[in-house]
Design an enzyme around this catalytic site. Structure first.
Site, PDB file in Angstrom:
ATOM      1  N   GLU A 201       0.819  -1.224   0.000  1.00 57.76           N
ATOM      2  CA  GLU A 201       0.000   0.000   0.000  1.00 57.76           C
ATOM      3  C   GLU A 201       0.854   1.276   0.000  1.00 57.76           C
ATOM      4  OE1 GLU A 201      -2.817  -0.214   3.255  1.00 57.76           O
ATOM      5  OE2 GLU A 201      -4.115  -1.528   2.106  1.00 57.76           O
TER       6      GLU A 201
ATOM      7  N   GLU B 239      -6.817  -7.292  -0.902  1.00 55.34           N
ATOM      8  CA  GLU B 239      -7.431  -7.141   0.427  1.00 55.34           C
ATOM      9  C   GLU B 239      -8.868  -6.703   0.292  1.00 55.34           C
ATOM     10  OE1 GLU B 239      -5.569  -4.797   3.428  1.00 55.34           O
ATOM     11  OE2 GLU B 239      -3.594  -5.672   3.060  1.00 55.34           O
TER      12      GLU B 239
HETATM   13  C1  LIG Z   1      -5.926   2.004   2.778  1.00 52.67           C
HETATM   14  C2  LIG Z   1      -6.291   1.231   3.982  1.00 52.67           C
HETATM   15  O1  LIG Z   1      -7.071   1.652   4.811  1.00 52.67           O
HETATM   16  N1  LIG Z   1      -5.705   0.080   4.103  1.00 52.67           N
HETATM   17  C3  LIG Z   1      -5.961  -0.814   5.184  1.00 52.67           C
HETATM   18  C4  LIG Z   1      -6.710  -1.989   4.670  1.00 52.67           C
HETATM   19  O2  LIG Z   1      -6.971  -2.857   5.686  1.00 52.67           O
HETATM   20  C5  LIG Z   1      -5.814  -3.408   6.195  1.00 52.67           C
HETATM   21  C6  LIG Z   1      -6.240  -4.358   7.217  1.00 52.67           C
HETATM   22  O3  LIG Z   1      -7.152  -3.794   8.076  1.00 52.67           O
HETATM   23  C7  LIG Z   1      -4.918  -2.354   6.785  1.00 52.67           C
HETATM   24  O4  LIG Z   1      -3.703  -2.960   7.123  1.00 52.67           O
HETATM   25  C8  LIG Z   1      -4.676  -1.278   5.782  1.00 52.67           C
HETATM   26  O5  LIG Z   1      -4.045  -0.207   6.378  1.00 52.67           O
END
Ligand SMILES: CC(=O)N[C@H]1CO[C@H](CO)[C@@H](O)[C@@H]1O
Ligand SMILES: *[C@@H]1O[C@H](CO)[C@@H](O)[C@H](O)[C@H]1NC(C)=O
Ligand SMILES: *[C@@H]1O[C@H](CO)[C@@H](O)[C@H](O)[C@H]1NC(C)=O
Ligand SMILES: *[C@@H]1O[C@H](CO)[C@@H](O)[C@H](O)[C@H]1NC(C)=O
Ligand SMILES: *[C@@H]1O[C@H](CO)[C@@H](O)[C@H](O)[C@H]1NC(C)=O
Length: 867
Positions: free
Chosen positions: A186, A255
Site C-alpha cells: 500500500e 485485500e
Molecule cells: C488504505 C487502507 O485503509 N488500508 C488498510 C486496509 O486494511 C488493512 C487491514 O485492516 C490495513 O492494514 C490497511 O491499512
C-alpha cells in the site's frame, strides 16, 4: 447446463495442478495474462483468504486450513512479520508461532495455494507495521524510501525469507504451494509524501524482488505505478471498479476487508454477509479473477504484537472463521455457496472478457460467452428497490444491492442477498475459576475463595544504574519498545511559600504524546489519563498535594501498540515530551527541563536491546514466568484489590473438553496476562466504546464503511481474551496478571465457546442449485430450494428439533416464533429428516408440508440441537 456438463479440459488441468501440489516436487508454471493468473497454461479464477500465522497457534493451523478449503478457498495469504523473525539483528526465529515453513506446508496439506506477502512493511494493525525496532536505530536510516541503510536491511531480510522458502521447496516453481508474492504494501497510498526518492525506491524494490528469481509472479498492492513485470492490485471494501494500470495485467484484489478491526475504546465493527457477498460477486462480474478476504481468520494479537495505538488484543475482524477458529455463520456458509456459484462459471470466465449489458437504471448484466460456454452475472446496484429485470427474454427478480449468478446464462444458482446457509447460536459458557487444591485434586471454586499471590510493583525507579539527565525524553527512542512502560522521575524541594502552591494543593499539568499516563506524587497515585485510537495525545491537569521539603514526582507512561500506518509512521513518538508544569494561582514551575531520571539511556547499541533491563521491576524480574521463583510474591491470600501496579498469580485447571477457552476479565482494569509464561495479550475491559454510533440491525444495502455497522456501544470494547488450548497443559496451569490501574482478580472467570443450536431460514423463492450433496444435473432440474443443517463438530448428530415452522415465521436463531400462516406438519417433517443424523436437507416446498396459506411466499425455519 452446457456450462456445467462439459468443459472438462480446463477441469482436468486444474485437477492435475492440484495433484502436482499434493505430490510436491513437480514444478508448477505460474504466469499471468490480462485475464488471470495462468497455472500450467490454464487461466484460473481463484478465491483467497488471509490468515496470519502469529495470530493463531501451530496446533490451530491444520483446522483453519481445512475450514478455508471447505469454505471454497483456493489460496491462503499471509504477510511475513519481520519483527517476529528477527527480534535481534541477525538472530532469526522461525519456531513455534513463527514457523512460516510449517504454516505454508499446512496450507499445502489442505490443498491450498499460498500468496506470500513479504512486505517487509506489512501494516496489518501489527506493532510498528511489522518492522523490528532495532531498524529505527541504524545510523542514517530512513524507512521506505531510497535510503541505502534501509534498502540494505530490507533486501537482506527479503533474501532471507526467499532463501528459507526455497530451502524448503515451497515455491510453485519447485513444486510447492506459493504461487504469488508481494513486495512493499500500500505504498501508493502515501508515496506522495516521499517525493522522487519514493518513486526510485519502488523501482528498486520491484527490481530487487524480481532478481530473487522465485519463479512466481510478484505483486504490489495500491500502487498504480508498479513496474512491470509486477502486477498492481487493489485493496478495499469494493474493487469491482478497479482497473490494473497495464492492459496486460489481470484484475486482482489482494485485500477485501471482510469486516474491520477493533480498537480499545471503540465499538465492535461487523460487515453484513449480504454486502460482502455482493462485493465479491461484483468483482468477478466485472472481470476480476482473484480476490482475497482480509481477514478470512483474523485471530489474536498475542503478547505486545498489536499495532496502534490502541488496537485491541482480539483481531477477530468479523471474519468467516472467528477469533477462536470456529466458522462464523451464516458468513462462512454463504460465502462458500458464493464461491461454488463462481466456480461453476469458471470455464466461461477464463474463456473470454465480459460484455456489459444495461438492464435498466441501476441494473446491469455482464455476460461471458465463448462458443457453447455462457455465464452471466445480473446485478441490482440500487440501494433501496428490488427489481424485476428481463435478460435473454426471461424475467429475473433481483433484490436491492444483490447479484444473481447464472453459470449457464439461464438458471440462477445463487443470489448474494438470499442466504440459504445455516446460522448458529453460540454461547460463552462461564466456568467460574477452578483452582488446584493443595492436595493436588481439582476443585471448582468461585474466585473469591481461590488463592492469589501478589507482588506490588514499586512506584518509580528502583534500579541502581538509572540515568539522570535534564529534560524529557521521547519514549520509543528511549525504550526501543522493549516494554510498554517508561518511568519519568524527578523531585522538587518545597519551602512552603512558592507561587505555584495553593494552600497545600497545586495542579500538575502533564502533556504527553501518549498513550496512557499515570501520575504519582510522593509514591501515591494522583491521577491518570489516556489517549484514544483517533488521538493518542494526552493533556492531564491533576491536583497534587506537596509537602514542605523534598517531593518525589513519578510519571508512568505506557504505550498500547506502536503506530503501523501512514507516511513516516515510524517517526511517530510516544511518552511525556512536555511541557510538565506545577501551577498555582500565583505562578508556575516548569519542570520540562528539570533533571529527570530514567532506567534507559538514549544511545544504546541497537544490536542487542533485549539484554537491557526493561520497564517495570516485575518485568525485569520475570514475574510473568512461573518457573522462575521470586521472593517478591506474597502468598498469604491477603491480596489487595483496586490497587494500581499490582502483579497477581494463581493456578487453574484446564477446562474439560475441546471447546475454545477465553478469560472474561470483568473486574480488572488494564494490564497484561500470561498463561504458563505465554502472554495472551493486553487486557483492558474498562475501556468502553462510545454510547452512540451503533445500529440495532444494519441495513446491508448501500456502500459499506468501517463505521457503518457497529455493536456494543457503551460497553467494553473487549471483555473476552482467547487462551489457545495449546497454551494449556493437563492438570494445573499458572496464570499471572499485571494490573496497571487496579482491579479485583476474584471477579475474572473462564469461559468456553460452544454452539447451542444450528438454525436455518430458507424462503421458497430462494435460488438454490449449489447443494453439494446432489449432482449438478439434478441441481438444475430440481424445483425449489432445500433447507440444510449440519452439526458443527465431527461426531455430533442432531439430537432434537427445538423449533420448526413452515409458513411466515419470524425471529432469529434461538428466538423464532410462528407467523399467522403456519403448517402443523413442520415439526414432524423436520424431526423425521434430521434427528439422529449429522446433517440433513429438507425441501422448502408446500409439497412437503401442505400449503397453509395459498398465494403467500412461505419459508421454512428449523432450529436444531447437536450433541
Ligand atoms: C488504505 C487502507 O485503509 N488500508 C488498510 C486496509 O486494511 C488493512 C487491514 O485492516 C490495513 O492494514 C490497511 O491499512
Ligand atoms: C510457462 O507458461 C508460459 C505461459 O503459459 C509459457 O510461455 C512458458 O514457456 C512456460 N514455462 C515453462 C518453463 O514451461
Ligand atoms: C528519536 O531520535 C532520533 C535520533 O536522535 C531523532 O531524529 C528522532 O526525532 C527521535 N524521535 C522522536 C519521535 O523523538
Ligand atoms: C485552590 O485549591 C482549592 C482547593 O484546595 C480549589 O478549590 C481552588 O479552585 C484552587 N484555586 C486555584 C486558583 O487553583
Ligand atoms: C443510495 O443511492 C443513491 C443514488 O443511487 C445515493 O444518492 C444514496 O446516497 C445511497 N444511499 C445509501 C445509504 O447508500
Amino acid at each position: 447446463m452446457a456450462a456445467v456438463g462439459r468443459l472438462p479440459s480446463a477441469v482436468v488441468a486444474l485437477l492435475l495442478a492440484l495433484l502436482c501440489l499434493a505430490g510436491t516436487s513437480v514444478a508448477t508454471n505460474v504466469t499471468y495474462d490480462h485475464r488471470a493468473l495462468v497455472i500450467d497454461g490454464v487461466r484460473r479464477v481463484l478465491v483467497s483468504g488471509s490468515i496470519h500465522y502469529p495470530r493463531s497457534t501451530p496446533d490451530m493451523w491444520p483446522g483453519l486450513m481445512q475450514k478455508a478449503k471447505d469454505g471454497g478457498l483456493d489460496m491462503v495469504e499471509t504477510y511475513v512479520f519481520w519483527d517476529v523473525h528477527e527480534p535481534v539483528r541477525g538472530q532469526y526465529d522461525f519456531e513455534g508461532r513463527n514457523d512460516l515453513v510449517r504454516f505454508v506446508k499446512a496450507a499445502a496439506d489442505a490443498g491450498l495455494y499460498v500468496h506470500l506477502r513479504i512486505g517487509p512493511y506489512v501494516c496489518a494493525e501489527w506493532n510498528y507495521g511489522g518492522f523490528p525496532l532495532w531498524l529505527h536505530f541504524i545510523p542514517g536510516i530512513k524507512f521506505r524510501t531510497d535510503n541505502e541503510p534501509f534498502k540494505t536491511e530490507m533486501q537482506r531480510f527479503t533474501e532471507k525469507v526467499v532463501a528459507t522458502m526455497k530451502g524448503a521447496g515451497l515455491y510453485a516453481s519447485q513444486g510447492g504451494p506459493i504461487i504469488l508474492s508481494q513486495i512493499e504494501n500500500e505504498y501508493g497510498n502515501i508515496d506522495a509524501s516521499y517525493g522522487a526518492p519514493g518513486k526510485s525506491y519502488i523501482r528498486w524494490a520491484a527490481g530487487m524482488a524480481v532478481a530473487l528469481d522465485t519463479g512466481v509472479p510478484w505483486v504490489m498492492c495500491q500502487q498504480a505505478d508498479t513496474p512491470a513485470p509486477l502486477i498492481n492490485t487493489c485493496n478495499g471494501f469494493y474493487c469491482d471498479q478497479f482497473t490494473p494500470s497495464l492492459s496486460s495485467r489481470p484484475k486482482l484484489w489482494t485485500e477485501n476487508w471482510s469486516g474491520w478491526f477493533l480498537s480499545f475504546g471503540g465499538a465492535v465493527p461487523y460487515r453484513p454477509t449480504e454486502d460482502l457477498a455482493f462485493a465479491v460477486a461484483r468483482f468477478y462480474q466485472r472481470g476480476g479473477t482473484l480476490q482475497n478476504y482480509y481477514m478470512y481468520h483474523g485471530g489474536t494479537n498475542f503478547g505486545r504484537s498489536s499495532g496502534g495505538p490502541f488496537i485491541s488484543t482480539s483481531y477477530d475482524y468479523d471474519a468467516p472463521i472467528d477469533e477462536y477458529g470456529l466458522v462464523r455463520q451464516p458468513k462462512w456458509g454463504h460465502l462458500r455457496d458464493v464461491h461454488k456459484a463462481i466456480k461453476m462459471c469458471e470455464p466461461a470466465l477464463i474463456a473470454t472478457d465480459p460484455s456489459y449489458m444495461s438492464l435498466g437504471q441501476n441494473a446491469e448484466a455482464h455476460v461471458y460467452k465463448a462458443g457453447s460456454l455462457c455465464a452471466a452475472f445480473l446485478a441490482n446496484i440500487d440501494n433501496q428497490s428490488d427489481k424485476t429485470v428481463t435478460f435473454n427474454g426471461k424475467a429475473y427478480k433481483l433484490p436491492a444491492w444483490s447479484v444473481s449468478i447464472l453459470p449457464d446464462c439461464k438458471n440462477v444458482v445463487l443470489n448474494t442477498a438470499q442466504i440459504n446457509s445455516q446460522v448458529a447460536s453460540t454461547q460463552m459458557r462461564n466456568l467460574g475459576f477452578s483452582t488446584q487444591a493443595s492436595d493436588g485434586s481439582s476443585v471448582e471454586a468461585e474466585l473469591a475463595s481461590s488463592t492469589w499471590s501478589y507482588a506490588v510493583e514499586p512506584v518509580g525507579i528502583t534500579k541502581e544504574n538509572a540515568m539522570t539527565k535534564p529534560g524529557l525524553m521521547e519514549q520509543i527512542n528511549t525504550t526501543a519498545d522493549a516494554s510498554d512502560f517508561l518511568w519519568y522521575s524527578t523531585s522538587i524541594i518545597v519551602a512552603g511559600d512558592e507561587p505555584y502552591l495553593n494552600g497545600s494543593q497545586s495542579n500538575l499539568l502533564v502533556n504527553s504524546l501518549g498513550h496512557v499516563l499515570q501520575v504519582f506524587v510522593n509514591g501515591k497515585f494522583a491521577g491518570s489519563s489516556k489517549g484514544s485510537a483517533t488521538s493518542s495525545l494526552i493533556s492531564l491537569t491533576t491536583p497534587v498535594t506537596l509537602v514542605p521539603g523534598k517531593n518525589k514526582i513519578d510519571l508512568l507512561s505506557a504505550t498500547v501498540g506502536l503506530t503501523n500506518y501512514g507516511a513516516f509512521f515510524d517517526l511517530v513518538g510516544a511518552g511525556i515530551t512536555g511541557p510538565v508544569k506545577l501551577t498555582g494561582p500565583k505562578g508556575t514551575l516548569d519542570l520540562s527541563s528539570a533533571d529527570w531520571t530514567y532506567q534507559y539511556c538514549c544511545l544504546f547499541p541497537y544490536q542487542n536491546i533485549w539484554s537491557l533491563q526493561i520497564g517495570l521491576r516485575g518485568e525485569d524480574l520475570h514475574l510473568y514466568n512461573p518457573s522462575e521463583a521470586s521472593p517478591e510474591w506474597v502468598s498469604d491470600n491477603s491480596y489487595p484489590t483496586n490497587n494500581p501496579l499490582t502483579w497477581y498469580k494463581s493456578k487453574f485447571t484446564t477446562p474439560a473438553g475441546d471447546d475454545p477457552v477465553a478469560i472474561d476479565f470483568t473486574g480488572m482494569g488494564k494490564g497484561e496476562a500470561w498463561v504458563n509464561g505465554q502472554s495472551i495479550g493486553r487486557y483492558w475491559p474498562t475501556n468502553i466504546a462510545p454510547q452512540s454510533g451503533c445500529v440495532n440491525s444494519c441495513n446491508y444495502r448501500g456502500p459499506y464503511s468501517a463505521s457503518k455497522c457497529q455493536k456494543k456501544c457503551g460497553q467494553p470494547s473487549q471483555i473476552l481474551y482467547h487462551v489457545p488450548r495449546s497454551f494449556l497443559q493437563p492438570g494445573s496451569n499458572d496464570i499471572v496478571l499485571f494490573e496497571q490501574f487496579g482491579g479485583d482478580p476474584s471477579k475474572i472467570s473462564f469461559t468456553t465457546k460452544q454452539t447451542e443450536s444450528v438454525c436455518a431460514h430458507v424462503s421458497e423463492d430462494h435460488p438454490d442449485q449449489i447443494d453439494s450433496w446432489i449432482s449438478p444435473q439434478q441441481k438444475l432440474q430440481r424445483s425449489g430450494p432445500a433447507l440444510r443443517l449440519e452439526c458443527p463438530k465431527e461426531g455430533q448428530v442432531i439430537s432434537s428439533i427445538k423449533f420448526a415452522s413452515f409458513g411466515t415465521p419470524s425471529g432469529t436463531c434461538g428466538s423464532y416464533s410462528h407467523g399467522e400462516c403456519s403448517s402443523s406438519q413442520a415439526l414432524a417433517v423436520a424431526q423425521e429428516a434430521c434427528v439422529g443424523v449429522s446433517s440433513c436437507s429438507v425441501p422448502v416446498s408446500a409439497k412437503n408440508f401442505g400449503d397453509p396459506c395459498r398465494g403467500v411466499t412461505k419459508s421454512l425455519v428449523v432450529e436444531a440441537a447437536c450433541s
